[in-house]
Scaffold this active site. Structure first.
Site, PDB file in Angstrom:
ATOM      1  N   HIS A  16      18.872  21.924  15.521  1.00 29.62           N
ATOM      2  CA  HIS A  16      19.277  21.629  16.902  1.00 29.62           C
ATOM      3  C   HIS A  16      19.880  22.883  17.532  1.00 29.62           C
ATOM      4  O   HIS A  16      20.500  23.694  16.845  1.00 29.62           O
ATOM      5  CB  HIS A  16      20.304  20.482  16.884  1.00 29.62           C
ATOM      6  CG  HIS A  16      20.762  20.083  18.243  1.00 29.62           C
ATOM      7  ND1 HIS A  16      21.716  20.791  18.953  1.00 29.62           N
ATOM      8  CD2 HIS A  16      20.367  19.050  19.029  1.00 29.62           C
ATOM      9  CE1 HIS A  16      21.871  20.200  20.131  1.00 29.62           C
ATOM     10  NE2 HIS A  16      21.075  19.153  20.200  1.00 29.62           N
ATOM     11  N   ASP A  74      18.201  12.603  23.896  1.00 28.83           N
ATOM     12  CA  ASP A  74      19.320  13.537  23.950  1.00 28.83           C
ATOM     13  C   ASP A  74      20.552  12.903  24.608  1.00 28.83           C
ATOM     14  O   ASP A  74      21.265  13.537  25.372  1.00 28.83           O
ATOM     15  CB  ASP A  74      18.940  14.841  24.646  1.00 28.83           C
ATOM     16  CG  ASP A  74      19.842  16.000  24.230  1.00 28.83           C
ATOM     17  OD1 ASP A  74      20.493  15.900  23.178  1.00 28.83           O
ATOM     18  OD2 ASP A  74      19.919  16.989  24.973  1.00 28.83           O
TER      19      ASP A  74
HETATM   20  C1  1DF Z   1      23.736  19.979  26.179  1.00 31.59           C
HETATM   21  C2  1DF Z   1      22.411  19.690  25.908  1.00 31.59           C
HETATM   22  C3  1DF Z   1      24.681  19.935  25.143  1.00 31.59           C
HETATM   23  C4  1DF Z   1      22.016  19.386  24.624  1.00 31.59           C
HETATM   24  C5  1DF Z   1      24.284  19.590  23.862  1.00 31.59           C
HETATM   25  O1  1DF Z   1      25.130  19.544  22.807  1.00 31.59           O
HETATM   26  C6  1DF Z   1      22.953  19.260  23.598  1.00 31.59           C
HETATM   27  C7  1DF Z   1      24.139  20.335  27.529  1.00 31.59           C
HETATM   28  C8  1DF Z   1      26.432  20.107  22.957  1.00 31.59           C
HETATM   29  O2  1DF Z   1      23.454  19.929  28.474  1.00 31.59           O
HETATM   30  O3  1DF Z   1      25.160  21.012  27.681  1.00 31.59           O
HETATM   31  O4  1DF Z   1      22.635  18.805  22.400  1.00 31.59           O
HETATM   32  N1  1DF Z   1      20.632  19.249  24.388  1.00 31.59           N
HETATM   33  O5  1DF Z   1      20.175  19.124  23.241  1.00 31.59           O
HETATM   34  O6  1DF Z   1      19.832  19.445  25.348  1.00 31.59           O
HETATM   35 MN    MN Z   2      20.752  17.812  21.853  1.00 32.07          MN
END
Ligand code: 1DF
Ligand code: MN
Length: 353
Positions: free
Chosen positions: A189, A315
Site C-alpha cells: 500500500h 479505499d
Molecule cells: C489517502 C489516500 C490516505 C489513501 C491514505 O492513507 C490512503 C489520502 C493514509 O487521500 O490522504 O490509504 N489511498 O489509498 O488512496
Molecule cells: Mn489506501
C-alpha cells in the site's frame, strides 16, 4: 461528508461486493503518531499526511479520523449504505512503519489482535490483513505466521517504504519467505515519498494520494521485480492498489528498457532476471481499482493483466464515495468478469471462505 444531496443506494446485484483496501486506525496508534509528530524532526511526508488528518477541522479530515477508529456499527452502517458485503481491512498508512523498532514490533501485535477480534465478531462482513514491522524482519516473519495461523488474518499489509528503506534489500526477504510459506498475499500500500524524495512533490502539494503515493509505491513494486524477488519466491503474490500504481500502463516501456539496460550491463544493481517485468506483473501481482472508478482504466488493466487479476476496492474511508459503486456495477463488461472483479478474485487472492 461535504455533499448535500443523498446518494441513491446501489442496486441489489447477484455478486458479493468485496472491498479490498479498507483502512482502520486504533485510537492508541493515533496517540503514538501524535508523539512522533510532536517529537524531534518528524518525517516530512508523515507531517504532511498525518499531521493534516490529525489537526484539520475540515469535514473530510474529521470524517476520516472518526471512521478509521471504528471496527463496528459505524463501519457496518457505511458498508450497508454503500452495498459493500465485506471489507478486507488493514492498518492505515504508514501504520507502524514510522515508529521506532521496539514500538513498531509490539504495536503491530496490538493492532493485529484488535483487528482479528473485530473479524471474529463480524466474520461475514470483515476480513483482515496482518500488520508487520519491517524494521525487524525476523519479528515480522513471526508475526505473519501468528497472524495467519492463529489470528485467522488473510493478507499482509506493508505501507511501502520503511523510513526510506525498500523491501528489495535482501535483508527483508525473510518477510517474503514467510508470506510465501503461509500462502498469503502482501498488499503493498502507498506511503508518502521518503525524506530524500519528497522535496519537489511537497513544494507543489503532490506528495499524497493525488500522485506522490503512486510514484513511490510503483517504484517500490518495480524494485522488487528488478531485484529478482520473484525468481527467488516464484509463488509470492503482491497486491497493488490504484490501478497497479500505473504499472500496467508502463509495461511495454519497462520491458523494452529493462532488457536494453541489462544487455548493455549499465548498472551493477540491474542484473538479469528470468522473465520480463510485465510477466511478473501478470503472474505475481493482483491489482485493485482503489481510488479509480474509471471504466476505461479498469478494462485496460483487465486486458493487460487478465480479468482474474483485477479486483474491487473502495479505499474507505479516504474515498468514501458511494456513487462509485453504482458506476462500477454498470461497467460494460461480461457478467462473469464483473463477478470476478467484485467477488471471486478477492476470494481467491485472500483465500476467503
Ligand atoms: C489517502 C489516500 C490516505 C489513501 C491514505 O492513507 C490512503 C489520502 C493514509 O487521500 O490522504 O490509504 N489511498 O489509498 O488512496
Ligand atoms: Mn489506501
Amino acid at each position: 461528508m461535504e455533499q448535500a444531496q443523498t446518494i441513491a443506494q446501489p442496486a441489489k446485484v447477484d455478486y458479493a461486493r468485496i472491498a479490498t483496501e479498507e483502512a482502520f486506525a486504533p485510537p492508541e496508534m493515533l496517540k503514538i503518531w501524535r508523539k512522533i509528530l510532536d517529537g524531534a524532526d518528524p518525517d516530512p511526508g508523515f507531517v504532511s499526511l498525518i499531521g493534516f488528518y490529525m489537526s484539520s477541522p475540515s469535514a473530510r479530515a474529521r470524517h476520516i479520523i472518526e471512521c478509521l477508529q471504528d471496527l463496528d456499527q459505524l463501519r457496518l452502517q457505511h458498508m450497508d449504505e454503500a452495498g459493500i458485503d465485506r471489507q478486507v481491512i488493514a492498518l492505515t498508512s504508514p501504520g507502524v512503519q514510522v515508529m521506532d523498532k521496539d514500538t513498531a514490533v509490539s504495536f503491530a501485535q496490538v493492532a493485529n489482535d484488535q483487528l482479528s477480534e473485530a473479524v471474529r465478531k463480524h466474520p461475514t462482513r470483515f476480513s483482515g490483513m496482518v500488520a508487520i514491522a519491517p524494521q525487524d524482519p525476523a519479528a515480522a516473519a513471526k508475526e505473519i505466521e501468528r497472524g495467519v495461523q492463529e489470528l485467522g488474518l488473510t493478507g499482509i499489509i506493508v505501507n511501502s517504504h520503511t523510513q526510506g528503506e525498500y523491501l528489495s534489500d535482501p535483508k527483508f526477504w525473510e518477510i517474503f519467505e514467510a508470506a510465501q510459506a503461509n500462502d498469503t498475499p502482501i498488499y503493498l500500500h502507498p506511503n508518502t515519498p521518503p525524506r530524500n524524495m519528497i522535496g519537489p512533490f511537497l513544494e507543489c502539494g503532490l506528495d499524497g494520494a493525488i500522485y506522490g503515493f503512486g510514484v513511490e509505491t510503483g517504484m517500490h513494486a518495480l524494485r522488487l521485480i528488478t531485484a529478482g524477488v520473484f525468481d527467488r519466491f516464484p509463488k509470492l503474490q503482491i497486491i497493488l492498489g490504484h490501478m497497479g500504481e500505473a504499472l500496467p500502463f508502463w509495461s511495454y516501456r519497462l520491458d523494452y528498457m529493462h532488457r536494453a539496460t541489462v544487455v548493455s550491463k549499465r548498472y551493477a544493481s540491474m542484473q538479469p532476471i528470468k522473465k520480463k517485468p510485465s510477466e511478473y506483473l501478470r503472474e505475481n501481482f493482483y491489482i485493485t481499482n482503489s481510488g479509480v472508478a474509471s471504466e476505461p482504466a479498469i478494462k485496460f488493466t483487465q486486458d493487460m493483466m487478465g480479468a482474474d487479476r483485477v479486483m474491487y476496492a473502495m479505499d474507505y474511508p479516504y474515498q468514501h464515495a458511494v456513487e462509485e459503486v453504482s458506476i462500477l456495477d454498470g461497467m460494460a463488461i461480461s457478467a462473469e468478469d464483473k463477478k470476478r472483479f467484485f467477488q471471486s478474485n478477492a476470494e481467491a487472492a485472500f483465500r476467503l471462505k
